[in-house]
Design an enzyme around this catalytic site. Structure first.
Site, PDB file in Angstrom:
ATOM      1  N   ARG A 222      40.287  40.471  47.680  1.00 18.72           N
ATOM      2  CA  ARG A 222      41.122  39.289  47.462  1.00 18.72           C
ATOM      3  C   ARG A 222      42.201  39.626  46.445  1.00 18.72           C
ATOM      4  O   ARG A 222      41.961  40.367  45.475  1.00 18.72           O
ATOM      5  CB  ARG A 222      40.283  38.125  46.921  1.00 18.72           C
ATOM      6  CG  ARG A 222      39.481  37.384  47.966  1.00 18.72           C
ATOM      7  CD  ARG A 222      40.371  36.562  48.902  1.00 18.72           C
ATOM      8  NE  ARG A 222      39.612  35.781  49.883  1.00 18.72           N
ATOM      9  CZ  ARG A 222      39.310  36.197  51.109  1.00 18.72           C
ATOM     10  NH1 ARG A 222      39.688  37.381  51.534  1.00 18.72           N
ATOM     11  NH2 ARG A 222      38.647  35.392  51.931  1.00 18.72           N
ATOM     12  N   HIS A 270      46.871  40.676  55.532  1.00 15.49           N
ATOM     13  CA  HIS A 270      45.489  40.157  55.620  1.00 15.49           C
ATOM     14  C   HIS A 270      44.902  40.353  57.028  1.00 15.49           C
ATOM     15  O   HIS A 270      44.484  39.398  57.683  1.00 15.49           O
ATOM     16  CB  HIS A 270      45.427  38.676  55.204  1.00 15.49           C
ATOM     17  CG  HIS A 270      44.039  38.247  54.788  1.00 15.49           C
ATOM     18  ND1 HIS A 270      43.785  37.387  53.740  1.00 15.49           N
ATOM     19  CD2 HIS A 270      42.806  38.572  55.272  1.00 15.49           C
ATOM     20  CE1 HIS A 270      42.483  37.190  53.629  1.00 15.49           C
ATOM     21  NE2 HIS A 270      41.870  37.903  54.551  1.00 15.49           N
TER      22      HIS A 270
HETATM   23  P1  NDP Z   1      29.178  40.107  50.125  1.00 17.69           P
HETATM   24  O1  NDP Z   1      28.864  38.788  49.520  1.00 17.69           O
HETATM   25  O2  NDP Z   1      28.293  40.660  51.173  1.00 17.69           O
HETATM   26  O3  NDP Z   1      29.292  41.211  48.974  1.00 17.69           O
HETATM   27  C1  NDP Z   1      29.908  40.939  47.753  1.00 17.69           C
HETATM   28  C2  NDP Z   1      29.658  42.099  46.830  1.00 17.69           C
HETATM   29  O4  NDP Z   1      30.359  41.851  45.605  1.00 17.69           O
HETATM   30  C3  NDP Z   1      28.183  42.253  46.461  1.00 17.69           C
HETATM   31  O5  NDP Z   1      27.846  43.616  46.369  1.00 17.69           O
HETATM   32  C4  NDP Z   1      28.108  41.589  45.091  1.00 17.69           C
HETATM   33  O6  NDP Z   1      27.078  42.069  44.247  1.00 17.69           O
HETATM   34  C5  NDP Z   1      29.446  41.970  44.519  1.00 17.69           C
HETATM   35  N1  NDP Z   1      29.834  41.065  43.430  1.00 17.69           N
HETATM   36  C6  NDP Z   1      30.070  39.738  43.486  1.00 17.69           C
HETATM   37  N2  NDP Z   1      30.360  39.259  42.265  1.00 17.69           N
HETATM   38  C7  NDP Z   1      30.305  40.314  41.427  1.00 17.69           C
HETATM   39  C8  NDP Z   1      30.478  40.469  40.036  1.00 17.69           C
HETATM   40  N3  NDP Z   1      30.765  39.420  39.244  1.00 17.69           N
HETATM   41  N4  NDP Z   1      30.328  41.692  39.495  1.00 17.69           N
HETATM   42  C9  NDP Z   1      30.008  42.756  40.276  1.00 17.69           C
HETATM   43  N5  NDP Z   1      29.822  42.676  41.610  1.00 17.69           N
HETATM   44  C10 NDP Z   1      29.968  41.470  42.178  1.00 17.69           C
HETATM   45  O7  NDP Z   1      30.704  39.984  50.659  1.00 17.69           O
HETATM   46  P2  NDP Z   1      31.379  40.821  51.845  1.00 17.69           P
HETATM   47  O8  NDP Z   1      31.124  42.253  51.595  1.00 17.69           O
HETATM   48  O9  NDP Z   1      31.027  40.253  53.157  1.00 17.69           O
HETATM   49  O10 NDP Z   1      32.915  40.467  51.590  1.00 17.69           O
HETATM   50  C11 NDP Z   1      33.539  40.783  50.374  1.00 17.69           C
HETATM   51  C12 NDP Z   1      34.901  40.122  50.310  1.00 17.69           C
HETATM   52  O11 NDP Z   1      35.818  40.794  51.182  1.00 17.69           O
HETATM   53  C13 NDP Z   1      34.964  38.681  50.804  1.00 17.69           C
HETATM   54  O12 NDP Z   1      34.484  37.796  49.818  1.00 17.69           O
HETATM   55  C14 NDP Z   1      36.436  38.508  51.063  1.00 17.69           C
HETATM   56  O13 NDP Z   1      37.063  38.098  49.871  1.00 17.69           O
HETATM   57  C15 NDP Z   1      36.910  39.899  51.433  1.00 17.69           C
HETATM   58  N6  NDP Z   1      37.275  40.007  52.853  1.00 17.69           N
HETATM   59  C16 NDP Z   1      38.541  40.419  53.174  1.00 17.69           C
HETATM   60  C17 NDP Z   1      38.904  40.561  54.474  1.00 17.69           C
HETATM   61  C18 NDP Z   1      40.244  41.079  54.842  1.00 17.69           C
HETATM   62  O14 NDP Z   1      40.607  41.075  56.017  1.00 17.69           O
HETATM   63  N7  NDP Z   1      41.019  41.565  53.909  1.00 17.69           N
HETATM   64  C19 NDP Z   1      37.994  40.225  55.569  1.00 17.69           C
HETATM   65  C20 NDP Z   1      36.681  39.843  55.132  1.00 17.69           C
HETATM   66  C21 NDP Z   1      36.356  39.734  53.811  1.00 17.69           C
HETATM   67  P3  NDP Z   1      25.522  41.943  44.670  1.00 17.69           P
HETATM   68  O15 NDP Z   1      25.305  43.016  45.729  1.00 17.69           O
HETATM   69  O16 NDP Z   1      24.786  42.212  43.435  1.00 17.69           O
HETATM   70  O17 NDP Z   1      25.346  40.552  45.221  1.00 17.69           O
HETATM   71  C1  OXD Z   2      38.201  36.882  54.805  1.00 10.07           C
HETATM   72  C2  OXD Z   2      38.013  36.962  56.235  1.00 10.07           C
HETATM   73  O1  OXD Z   2      37.330  36.373  54.114  1.00 10.07           O
HETATM   74  O2  OXD Z   2      39.027  37.145  56.943  1.00 10.07           O
HETATM   75  O3  OXD Z   2      39.247  37.349  54.342  1.00 10.07           O
HETATM   76  O4  OXD Z   2      36.887  36.863  56.711  1.00 10.07           O
END
Ligand code: NDP
Ligand code: OXD
Length: 307
Positions: A222, A270
Site C-alpha cells: 500500500r 495498482h
Molecule cells: P496477510 O494479512 O496475509 O499478510 C499480512 C502480513 O503483514 C503478515 O505477515 C503480517 O504479520 C504482516 N504485518 C501486519 N502488520 C504488521 C506489523 N505491524 N508489523 C509487522 N508485520 C505486520 O495479507 P496479504 O499477504 O494477503 O496482503 C498484504 C497486502 O498486500 C494487502 O493488505 C494489500 O494492502 C496488498 N495488496 C496489494 C495488491 C496489489 O495489486 N498491489 C493486491 C493484493 C493485496 P503476521 O504474519 O504476524 O500476521
Molecule cells: C488489494 C487487492 O487489496 O487488489 O489491493 O486485492
C-alpha cells in the site's frame, strides 16, 4: 431465499452471473433492495453510505486483500465478519509482478535499454542472485510465496512480520524491534504489508538509509507505507537506485505527482495482483456455503489488528 448484493465497480454483471451459477438458491442483486435487507455484500471500494444502508448483514465479502478502507468507513456493524480475499490468482499475480521488478533491476534491464537508446554496447557488472539480499516486509498470503519465489532464484531472503514465521531457507524477523535488523544492508526491499496504524509511514528516510547504498524499493502493498518525500530524497541522493511502485497514497496517482516523471521510479497502476472474477467468486461462494452450514470462516479480518 437469502440475498447477496454484488457492489463491485468493475464487471459487476460478470460477478453476478457467476454468483447465480454458484449459488442458485440465493437472490443475487446488483443494487441494494428498497428495504435494505441483504445477508451478504460483495464489495471492493463501496461508495460511502452503501454498506450503512443495508440491514441484516451476515458477512461482508471483500474482493480485495486489503480492507483498510472498509475498516476506516465504520459502516460494517461490529459483529459482522469481513472476509478478505485470499486467492491463488492474487498470489500468482503478485509473485509474477515482484519477480518482474526484482529480476529486471537485478539484471540491469532498464539500464541496458538506456544504453541501447544511446547506441552503447556497454556491459554492466552482473551479480549472482546469491550476492544480493532481499527483505520482504509482510509474510502473509502474498509475502510468504513472494519470499519463497525470491529464494528459489537464489537470493538471500529475509521476511519481517508481526509474529515470527518459519519459512524454509528464509530468515524471519518479527516485531518493530527487529525491523532495523531485517532491513540492514539489504539490496532490495519489498513491501507487502497491509495498511494499519502500525504500518503507515513505516518506509521513511531512516529505514531506506539502512539498506545497502544503491538498492531497489518494490512496493506492492500500500502507498501509505511509504513517505513519498523521503523516497524521492533517497533516490535523488543516490541512497536508493530505483523504486518500483504499484500502489500510492492517492490513486489514481495525481497528474502532478513527481513519481510520474522521475527517471528511476517505475509506476504501475495498482495491477500487481488483480482479482479475477472466476476464481474469486468460487472462493466467496464457498465462504457463503461455510457460513450457512455453521463452519468457521477463513480469512476473517481481525479488526483489533487492522488486517
Ligand atoms: P496477510 O494479512 O496475509 O499478510 C499480512 C502480513 O503483514 C503478515 O505477515 C503480517 O504479520 C504482516 N504485518 C501486519 N502488520 C504488521 C506489523 N505491524 N508489523 C509487522 N508485520 C505486520 O495479507 P496479504 O499477504 O494477503 O496482503 C498484504 C497486502 O498486500 C494487502 O493488505 C494489500 O494492502 C496488498 N495488496 C496489494 C495488491 C496489489 O495489486 N498491489 C493486491 C493484493 C493485496 P503476521 O504474519 O504476524 O500476521
Ligand atoms: C488489494 C487487492 O487489496 O487488489 O489491493 O486485492
Amino acid at each position: 431465499m437469502k440475498r447477496l448484493l454484488v457492489a463491485v465497480r468493475t464487471n459487476p454483471q460478470v460477478f453476478a452471473d457467476l454468483f447465480r451459477a454458484e449459488l442458485p438458491a440465493h437472490e443475487v442483486l446488483l443494487t441494494p433492495p428498497d428495504d435494505g435487507a441483504t445477508a451478504y455484500a460483495v464489495v471492493g471500494l463501496p461508495p460511502a453510505g452503501l454498506l450503512a444502508q443495508l440491514s441484516g448483514l451476515e458477512v461482508v465479502l471483500s474482493i480485495n486483500a486489503g480492507v483498510e478502507h472498509l475498516l476506516a468507513s465504520g459502516e460494517v456493524p461490529a459483529g459482522v465478519p469481513i472476509v478478505r480475499m485470499v486467492d491463488p490468482g492474487l498470489v500468482e499475480g503478485m509473485v509474477q509482478w515482484v519477480a518482474a521488478r526484482v529480476l529486471g533491476w537485478h539484471r540491469n534491464l532498464s539500464a541496458y535499454r538506456d544504453r541501447q537508446m544511446a547506441g552503447r554496447w556497454a556491459p554492466l557488472t552482473e551479480l549472482l542472485a546469491s550476492e544480493r539480499t532481499v527483505a520482504v516486509l509482510g509474510a502473509g498470503a502474498l509475502g510468504a510465496p513472494v519470499a519463497a519465489m525470491l529464494a528459489s532464484f537464489g537470493f538471500r531472503v529475509r521476511v519481517w512480520s508481526r509474529t515470527p514465521r518459519d519459512l524454509p531457507g528464509i530468515a524471519s524477523f518479527a516485531g518493530r524491534g527487529q525491523l532495523g535488523a531485517a532491513v540492514d544492508g539489504v539490496d532490495i526491499l519489498v513491501n507487502l504489508l497491509p495498511t494499519t496504524a502500525e504500518t503507515v509511514d513505516l518506509i521513511d528516510y531512516a529505514l531506506l538509509g539502512r539498506m545497502a547504498a544503491g538498492g531497489l524499493l518494490v512496493n506492492g502493498g500500500r502507498g501509505a507505507a511509504v513517505v513519498d518525500a523521503d523516497l524521492l530524497r533517497a533516490l535523488d541522493e543516490g541512497l536508493l537506485d530505483s523504486a518500483a511502485l504499484d500502489v500510492f497514497r492517492q490513486e489514481p496517482l495525481p497528474a502532478d505527482h513527481p513519481f510520474w516523471t522521475h527517471p528511476r521510479v517505475f509506476v504501475t497502476p495498482h495491477v500487481a495482483a488483480i482479482t479475477h472474477a472466476r476464481t474469486s467468486v468460487a472462493i466467496m461462494a464457498e465462504t457463503v456455503r461455510r457460513h450457512e452450514r455453521g463452519a468457521p470462516l477463513d480469512h476473517v479480518v481481525d479488526r483489533a489488528r487492522g488486517y
